[in-house]
Write a protein that holds these residues in place. Structure first.
Motif, mmCIF file in Angstrom:
data_model
loop_
_atom_site.group_PDB
_atom_site.id
_atom_site.type_symbol
_atom_site.label_atom_id
_atom_site.label_comp_id
_atom_site.label_asym_id
_atom_site.label_seq_id
_atom_site.Cartn_x
_atom_site.Cartn_y
_atom_site.Cartn_z
ATOM 1 N N ARG A 151 0.814 -1.217 0.000
ATOM 2 C CA ARG A 151 0.000 0.000 0.000
ATOM 3 C C ARG A 151 0.845 1.262 0.000
ATOM 4 N NH1 ARG A 151 -4.161 -2.170 4.710
ATOM 5 N NH2 ARG A 151 -4.931 -3.967 3.522
ATOM 6 N N HIS A 184 -2.183 -0.816 -3.449
ATOM 7 C CA HIS A 184 -3.345 -1.216 -2.660
ATOM 8 C C HIS A 184 -4.179 -2.261 -3.400
ATOM 9 C CE1 HIS A 184 -6.550 -0.561 0.311
ATOM 10 N NE2 HIS A 184 -7.392 -0.591 -0.698
ATOM 11 N N THR A 198 2.145 1.993 6.396
ATOM 12 C CA THR A 198 2.095 0.716 5.679
ATOM 13 C C THR A 198 2.959 -0.342 6.347
ATOM 14 O OG1 THR A 198 3.827 1.607 4.223
ATOM 15 C CG2 THR A 198 1.560 1.732 3.435
#
Length: 501
Positions: free
Chosen positions: A104, A111, A180
């Motif tokens: 991500r 994503h 992330t």
């Protein structure tokens, strides 16, 4: 709960388009004589491509869609090959979880690719796919992505006229504090707990617990957000199970009515995803029950097991955010509020420059950024504003913060609108008013609150000045008063509003 705004009927259009795209994908698989598991995999691939790909431009969306097989096919091969080796399969699944969340950091494309990889592994567990089925699974996924791409980029390219809403840049951090990275460890831990406990509950349907833990970590930033999302997932699952008992079980997998109801669920998933996670999970749960009916394995006990596995996954997520690199609601909310106040400052400065005659100054982008940041503040405050939150004092003060921030946005919009008026003239009082706003902002964002609150200066209108300048001064005065009022809920006892939840 039942009526949510849908500007430009965007949710309605994307929901209808999703039904068309998924239906075309499944129809193509059926016409090619593929098996039912392959058709279901194709339908899932089409749904994911339409649901998760959210790049800012149509061209980038098309590239991301074309890249989905690059992660999906290897994962399908691994998952089917390891189906009979539980320990290695579980290890690889957790590696997919970590990599999927870590990806991500590369924005919307990372994503989407991360979700697609995870769901391809999940689908093989759901369907109990084996290596012999791999060629037709590949064929189904390829046709599904082509069909959904044809609908999305050919027949009905909604994004060409209505681009996806912009998103503010993520909060800056390094190392393990980077969102992330932190979530990759959290999600892996949560899925590991869910996998272990889920297998104790059922060695056949454990993957639902892992799926629950995974999806709870999508679009969350703090411990409170994750807990609220887990609660909403359980609520949506329970209501979906009740409807499944009343609808899916009596159907016994009858193809025609099941296909119609699955289409309704696909529409519901897309239409409710933005305003209500609980409603989206309701439709996901009903659809899962209908698919189990098609596979001939649906019975009331299976739906009860679905609830148990969902509870296991939610508890795994709650444990993960509590012990693995936790980020409190207070920390996340404070960071977004600081960003929002900075946007107010930029908007005020650009508006003042524009009113002073600088045509290159433009406050409009900062107003748009402020709206996005306030959306993040609302999401971050959701745990405190939840109806079941027992922290009444903190809930009341969190609402007060949002009221003042919304008022700041309203005054900023009004000031920008006045500044855009070419007839608005410069007024010497604007400089003093802007300086007072700057002082009030500094009192909020400076370490320790910047000292004592600043008293609002008297506002005396001077007759015969240009009405544009008068309106600008009124907005600046109201903005200054709002910022001074905002200091009370923000700078008194921090635990009173954004306690570590």
């Amino acid at each position: 709960m039942f009526v949510a705004p849908d500007p430009g009927r965007l949710r309605l259009r994307t929901g209808v388009r999703a039904v068309i795209g998924v239906s075309l994908a499944v129809a193509a698989a059926e016409l090619c004589g593929l098996s039912l598991p392959a058709s279901i995999t194709g339908g899932l691939a089409a749904l994911l491509a339409l649901f998760t790909v959210g790049d800012p431009t149509v061209r980038r969306q098309a590239v991301s869609t074309a890249l989905l097989p690059a992660v999906g096919f290897p994962v399908l091969a691994l998952a089917t090959a390891l189906h009979g080796v539980p320990l290695l399969r579980d290890t690889v699944f957790l590696m997919v979880v970590f990599c999927g969340v870590y990806a991500r950091r590369w924005g919307p494309r990372g994503h989407a690719l991360g979700i697609f990889a995870f769901m391809m592994f999940f689908a093989t567990q759901f369907l109990h796919a084996v290596p012999a089925q791999l060629p037709e699974l590949y064929q189904a996924v390829a046709m599904a992505l082509a069909a959904s791409g044809l609908v999305r980029f050919g027949f009905w390219c909604i994004e060409r006229r209505t681009p996806p809403p912009a998103q503010p840049a993520p909060l800056a951090a390094r190392g393990l504090a980077r969102p992330t990275t932190r979530q990759a460890f959290q999600a892996t831990f949560a899925c590991g707990v869910a996998l272990a406990v889920g297998q104790l509950v059922s060695d056949e349907r454990w993957y639902w617990a892992v799926g629950t833990a995974w999806w709870i970590f999508v679009n969350t930033a703090s411990r409170g957000e994750t807990l609220v999302r887990g609660f909403r997932r359980v609520v949506g699952t329970v209501t979906g199970i009740v409807v499944g008992l009343l609808v899916a079980v009596p159907l016994h997998g009858a193809p025609a009515p099941t296909a119609v109801l699955v289409a309704v669920c696909v529409f519901g998933i897309f239409y409710t995803a933005a305003p209500s996670y609980s409603w989206m999970m309701f439709f996901v749960t009903v659809m899962a029950g209908l698919l189990y009916g098609l596979l001939g394995v649906l019975h009331p006990g299976l739906l009860a097991l679905r609830f148990e596995q969902t509870a296991v996954g939610a508890l795994g997520a709650a444990l993960a955010v509590a012990v693995v690199l936790p980020v409190t609601t207070h920390a996340a909310t404070d960071a977004w509020i600081q960003r929002a106040l900075l946007a107010v400052r930029h908007c005020t400065a650009e508006s003042a420059r524009r009113l002073a005659g600088d045509e290159s100054a433009d406050p409009t982008p900062h107003v748009a950024e402020l709206e996005l940041l306030l959306g993040k503040v609302r999401v971050s405050l959701a745990p405190l504003l939840h109806p079941l939150s027992p922290l009444r004092a903190r809930k009341a003060r969190a609402r007060e913060v949002m009221v003042f921030l919304d008022d700041c946005a309203r005054q900023a919009r009004g000031l920008a609108a006045v500044a855009a008026d070419p007839a608005a003239s410069h007024d010497a009082r604007l400089t003093a008013a802007c300086q007072r706003v700057e002082t009030a902002l500094y009192a909020l964002v400076a370490p320790g609150g910047g000292g004592a609150p600043v008293a609002a200066a008297a506002f005396d209108a001077v007759p015969h000045h240009h009405p544009g300048a008068e309106r600008a001064l009124a907005h600046l005065h109201d903005l200054e008063a709002t910022l001074i009022s905002l200091a009370a809920p923000l700078r008194s006892n921090p635990r009173g509003v954004f306690a570590e939840a």
